[in-house]
Scaffold this active site. Structure first.
Site, PDB file in Angstrom:
ATOM      1  N   CYS A 189       4.519  -0.074   4.512  1.00 23.12           N
ATOM      2  CA  CYS A 189       4.088  -1.414   4.921  1.00 23.12           C
ATOM      3  C   CYS A 189       5.206  -2.343   5.396  1.00 23.12           C
ATOM      4  O   CYS A 189       6.149  -2.630   4.658  1.00 23.12           O
ATOM      5  CB  CYS A 189       3.323  -2.067   3.783  1.00 23.12           C
ATOM      6  SG  CYS A 189       2.567  -3.629   4.299  1.00 23.12           S
ATOM      7  N   ARG A 215     -14.328   4.752   9.713  1.00 23.01           N
ATOM      8  CA  ARG A 215     -13.627   3.882  10.672  1.00 23.01           C
ATOM      9  C   ARG A 215     -12.347   4.541  11.188  1.00 23.01           C
ATOM     10  O   ARG A 215     -11.462   4.890  10.402  1.00 23.01           O
ATOM     11  CB  ARG A 215     -13.292   2.539  10.000  1.00 23.01           C
ATOM     12  CG  ARG A 215     -12.732   1.474  10.959  1.00 23.01           C
ATOM     13  CD  ARG A 215     -12.500   0.151  10.232  1.00 23.01           C
ATOM     14  NE  ARG A 215     -13.720  -0.337   9.613  1.00 23.01           N
ATOM     15  CZ  ARG A 215     -14.638  -1.085  10.213  1.00 23.01           C
ATOM     16  NH1 ARG A 215     -14.462  -1.454  11.458  1.00 23.01           N
ATOM     17  NH2 ARG A 215     -15.714  -1.475   9.564  1.00 23.01           N
ATOM     18  N   CYS A 275       4.937  -0.713  -1.152  1.00 20.26           N
ATOM     19  CA  CYS A 275       4.204   0.309  -0.391  1.00 20.26           C
ATOM     20  C   CYS A 275       5.095   0.828   0.756  1.00 20.26           C
ATOM     21  O   CYS A 275       5.465   0.049   1.646  1.00 20.26           O
ATOM     22  CB  CYS A 275       2.911  -0.279   0.163  1.00 20.26           C
ATOM     23  SG  CYS A 275       1.969  -1.192  -1.087  1.00 20.26           S
ATOM     24  N   CYS A 318       5.600  -9.768   0.647  1.00 19.01           N
ATOM     25  CA  CYS A 318       4.783  -9.192  -0.421  1.00 19.01           C
ATOM     26  C   CYS A 318       5.682  -8.544  -1.465  1.00 19.01           C
ATOM     27  O   CYS A 318       6.662  -7.884  -1.136  1.00 19.01           O
ATOM     28  CB  CYS A 318       3.814  -8.167   0.160  1.00 19.01           C
ATOM     29  SG  CYS A 318       2.700  -7.486  -1.078  1.00 19.01           S
ATOM     30  N   CYS A 368     -15.204  -1.430   1.175  1.00 17.39           N
ATOM     31  CA  CYS A 368     -14.500  -0.804   2.297  1.00 17.39           C
ATOM     32  C   CYS A 368     -13.265  -0.157   1.694  1.00 17.39           C
ATOM     33  O   CYS A 368     -12.371  -0.863   1.219  1.00 17.39           O
ATOM     34  CB  CYS A 368     -14.119  -1.859   3.340  1.00 17.39           C
ATOM     35  SG  CYS A 368     -13.051  -1.207   4.650  1.00 17.39           S
ATOM     36  N   CYS A 393     -12.307  -9.461   9.713  1.00 18.84           N
ATOM     37  CA  CYS A 393     -11.623  -9.007   8.498  1.00 18.84           C
ATOM     38  C   CYS A 393     -10.314  -9.771   8.324  1.00 18.84           C
ATOM     39  O   CYS A 393      -9.449  -9.715   9.203  1.00 18.84           O
ATOM     40  CB  CYS A 393     -11.280  -7.529   8.587  1.00 18.84           C
ATOM     41  SG  CYS A 393     -12.694  -6.496   8.915  1.00 18.84           S
ATOM     42  N   CYS A 395     -15.155  -9.794   5.939  1.00 16.05           N
ATOM     43  CA  CYS A 395     -14.450  -8.839   5.087  1.00 16.05           C
ATOM     44  C   CYS A 395     -13.114  -9.466   4.746  1.00 16.05           C
ATOM     45  O   CYS A 395     -12.513 -10.117   5.606  1.00 16.05           O
ATOM     46  CB  CYS A 395     -14.240  -7.528   5.848  1.00 16.05           C
ATOM     47  SG  CYS A 395     -13.275  -6.311   4.935  1.00 16.05           S
TER      48      CYS A 395
HETATM   49  N1  SAM Z   1      -2.109  -6.474   0.293  1.00 16.13           N
HETATM   50  C1  SAM Z   1      -3.427  -5.992   0.258  1.00 16.13           C
HETATM   51  C2  SAM Z   1      -3.503  -4.540  -0.191  1.00 16.13           C
HETATM   52  O1  SAM Z   1      -2.506  -3.861  -0.177  1.00 16.13           O
HETATM   53  O2  SAM Z   1      -4.602  -4.129  -0.550  1.00 16.13           O
HETATM   54  C3  SAM Z   1      -4.150  -6.118   1.585  1.00 16.13           C
HETATM   55  C4  SAM Z   1      -3.398  -5.920   2.887  1.00 16.13           C
HETATM   56  S1  SAM Z   1      -2.773  -4.259   3.172  1.00 16.13           S
HETATM   57  C5  SAM Z   1      -1.734  -4.501   4.570  1.00 16.13           C
HETATM   58  C6  SAM Z   1      -4.208  -3.386   3.776  1.00 16.13           C
HETATM   59  C7  SAM Z   1      -4.074  -1.939   4.116  1.00 16.13           C
HETATM   60  O3  SAM Z   1      -3.396  -1.775   5.344  1.00 16.13           O
HETATM   61  C8  SAM Z   1      -3.286  -1.033   3.180  1.00 16.13           C
HETATM   62  O4  SAM Z   1      -4.025  -0.671   2.062  1.00 16.13           O
HETATM   63  C9  SAM Z   1      -2.988   0.162   4.053  1.00 16.13           C
HETATM   64  O5  SAM Z   1      -3.998   1.119   3.899  1.00 16.13           O
HETATM   65  C10 SAM Z   1      -3.019  -0.422   5.464  1.00 16.13           C
HETATM   66  N2  SAM Z   1      -1.694  -0.336   6.100  1.00 16.13           N
HETATM   67  C11 SAM Z   1      -0.635  -1.137   5.859  1.00 16.13           C
HETATM   68  N3  SAM Z   1       0.441  -0.750   6.599  1.00 16.13           N
HETATM   69  C12 SAM Z   1       0.030   0.314   7.327  1.00 16.13           C
HETATM   70  C13 SAM Z   1       0.686   1.166   8.267  1.00 16.13           C
HETATM   71  N4  SAM Z   1       1.962   0.993   8.585  1.00 16.13           N
HETATM   72  N5  SAM Z   1      -0.024   2.170   8.829  1.00 16.13           N
HETATM   73  C14 SAM Z   1      -1.329   2.343   8.497  1.00 16.13           C
HETATM   74  N6  SAM Z   1      -1.980   1.582   7.618  1.00 16.13           N
HETATM   75  C15 SAM Z   1      -1.319   0.591   7.023  1.00 16.13           C
HETATM   76 FE1  SF4 Z   2       1.755  -5.783   0.088  1.00 13.71          FE
HETATM   77 FE2  SF4 Z   2       1.633  -4.269   2.269  1.00 13.71          FE
HETATM   78 FE3  SF4 Z   2       1.389  -3.151  -0.114  1.00 13.71          FE
HETATM   79 FE4  SF4 Z   2      -0.599  -4.754   0.809  1.00 13.71          FE
HETATM   80  S1  SF4 Z   2       0.050  -2.789   1.662  1.00 13.71           S
HETATM   81  S2  SF4 Z   2       0.302  -4.741  -1.258  1.00 13.71           S
HETATM   82  S3  SF4 Z   2       0.639  -6.221   1.983  1.00 13.71           S
HETATM   83  S4  SF4 Z   2       3.234  -4.204   0.667  1.00 13.71           S
END
Ligand code: SAM
Ligand code: SF4
Ligand code: DTB
Length: 334
Positions: free
Chosen positions: A75, A275, A72, A68, A203, A112, A143
């Site tokens: 992530c 949730r 973030c 990606c 959501c 989801c 979802c």
């Molecule tokens: N890329 C898209 C986005 O960012 O909206 C969808 C997938 S992203 C992985 C979905 C959500 O997963 C993120 O918004 C975050 O809230 C959650 N998430 C990702 N990594 C996480 C982590 N290490 N611990 C808790 N929640 C996490």
């Molecule tokens: Fe990409 Fe992870 Fe951020 Fe979603 S949360 S935009 S998958 S880096």
């Protein structure tokens, strides 16, 4: 049936009108309540709107993993960090449907599908719509979480029959740039507006335990509750610390502050499904029981979240059994 006037009065108070005008001082005052008072208030409101022993269960599948472009800090799927993850392209529709059938057989009512994109391409959205239609045909709710959407993409997802779109605000507007620099809070709000406008259920929630302050947690909940309509589903994630990500090593949040966050969310958004999301793998059964008592009434179910581990289904079923909890329920209290 005999009517207990004291109980009725209590329900009437607990069922006060939905509010969209929460102020920071009020939310801080909720957080500052003695724990027992806060949980009692949250549980009273919860009972006025929901079956207190019913929890909705959704299963997750990562349909496109890693690589990606976003940064973030929490992530493991960001291309910028070395979390040891093997990236995978968008899955074929039949493989997704096989996973959905398995989730259904294990008892999930919603499927989801998550993709590691900043934003999807139009052709990706068309493939996701095929997945949505296939999953609906199995009799499950759908979802997806695909990142930021254009108006046209949102409309296409609605026409394709999508039930829910997950798009988290993650934290307060103030703390956002400490965690993510490749997009703005306003970008998130814009996509959420599109989803709401298109008539798709929202959501939206966040992550706690990222080093944010109590004010940040309160501000996130205010953002959610002061939307013109509360999100139907509000995921509260405890940060899953993943080796290689910048937030690895963040000081752990007091678990009771996590429980308080669920309780405050329940009080502010009485009819939403709150949730208990990521992080359950590190929570004891007793901690999860407290989360349900605080008003959480949905979970992610299945051995994996997107890329990290979740409790085993057998363990969750045994916990439900011990607590007398049954699964089921639609998302929003009518
Ligand atoms: N890329 C898209 C986005 O960012 O909206 C969808 C997938 S992203 C992985 C979905 C959500 O997963 C993120 O918004 C975050 O809230 C959650 N998430 C990702 N990594 C996480 C982590 N290490 N611990 C808790 N929640 C996490
Ligand atoms: Fe990409 Fe992870 Fe951020 Fe979603 S949360 S935009 S998958 S880096
Ligand atoms: C949400 O709020 N949490 C889920 C779901 N919505 C998409 C994702 C949690 C991801 C945890 C880290 C991982 O497994 O990659």
């Amino acid at each position: 049936m005999s009517v207990n006037p004291v109980f009725n009065r209590h329900i009437a108070i607990a069922q006060a009108a939905l509010r969209h005008d929460w102020r920071l001082e009020e939310v801080q005052a909720l957080y500052a309540l003695p724990f027992n008072d806060l949980i009692f208030k949250a549980q009273s409101i919860h009972r006025a709107h929901f079956d207190p022993n019913e929890v909705q269960i959704s299963s997750l599948l990562s349909i496109k993993t890693g690589s990606c472009s976003e940064d973030c800090g929490y992530c493991p799927q960001s291309a910028r960090y070395d979390s040891g993850l093997t990236p995978e392209a968008l899955m074929p529709v039949d493989a997704v449907l096989k996973a959905a059938q398995q989730a259904k057989d294990q008892g999930a009512s919603r499927f989801c599908m998550g993709a590691a994109w900043r934003q999807p391409k139009d052709k990706d959205v068309e493939r996701v719509i095929e997945m949505v239609q296939g999953v609906k045909a199995l009799g499950m709710e759908t979802c997806v979480t695909l990142g930021m959407l254009t108006d046209k993409q949102t409309q296409r997802l609605k026409e394709g029959g999508l039930d829910y779109y997950n798009h988290n605000l993650d934290t307060s507007e103030d703390y956002y740039s400490e965690v993510i620099t490749t997009r703005t809070y306003q970008d998130r709000l814009d996509t959420l507006d599109r989803v709401r406008e298109a008539g798709i259920n929202v959501c939206c929630g966040g992550i706690v335990g990222m080093g944010e302050s109590e004010t940040d947690r309160a501000q996130l909940l205010i953002q959610l509750a002061n939307m013109p309509k509360h999100p139907e589903s509000v995921p509260v994630n405890m940060l899953v610390q993943v080796e290689g990500t910048p937030l690895m090593g963040t000081e752990a949040l007091d678990p009771l502050v996590f429980v308080r966050t669920l309780a405050v969310a329940r009080i502010m958004m009485p009819k939403s499904r709150v949730r208990l999301s990521a992080g359950r793998n590190k929570m004891s059964d007793e901690m999860q029981a407290l989360c349900f008592l605080a008003g959480a009434n949905s979970i992610f179910y299945g051995d994996k979240l997107l890329t990290t581990d979740n409790p085993m289904t057998n363990h969750d079923l045994a916990l439900f059994n011990r607590l007398g909890i049954h699964s089921g329920g639609s998302s929003y209290a009518e």
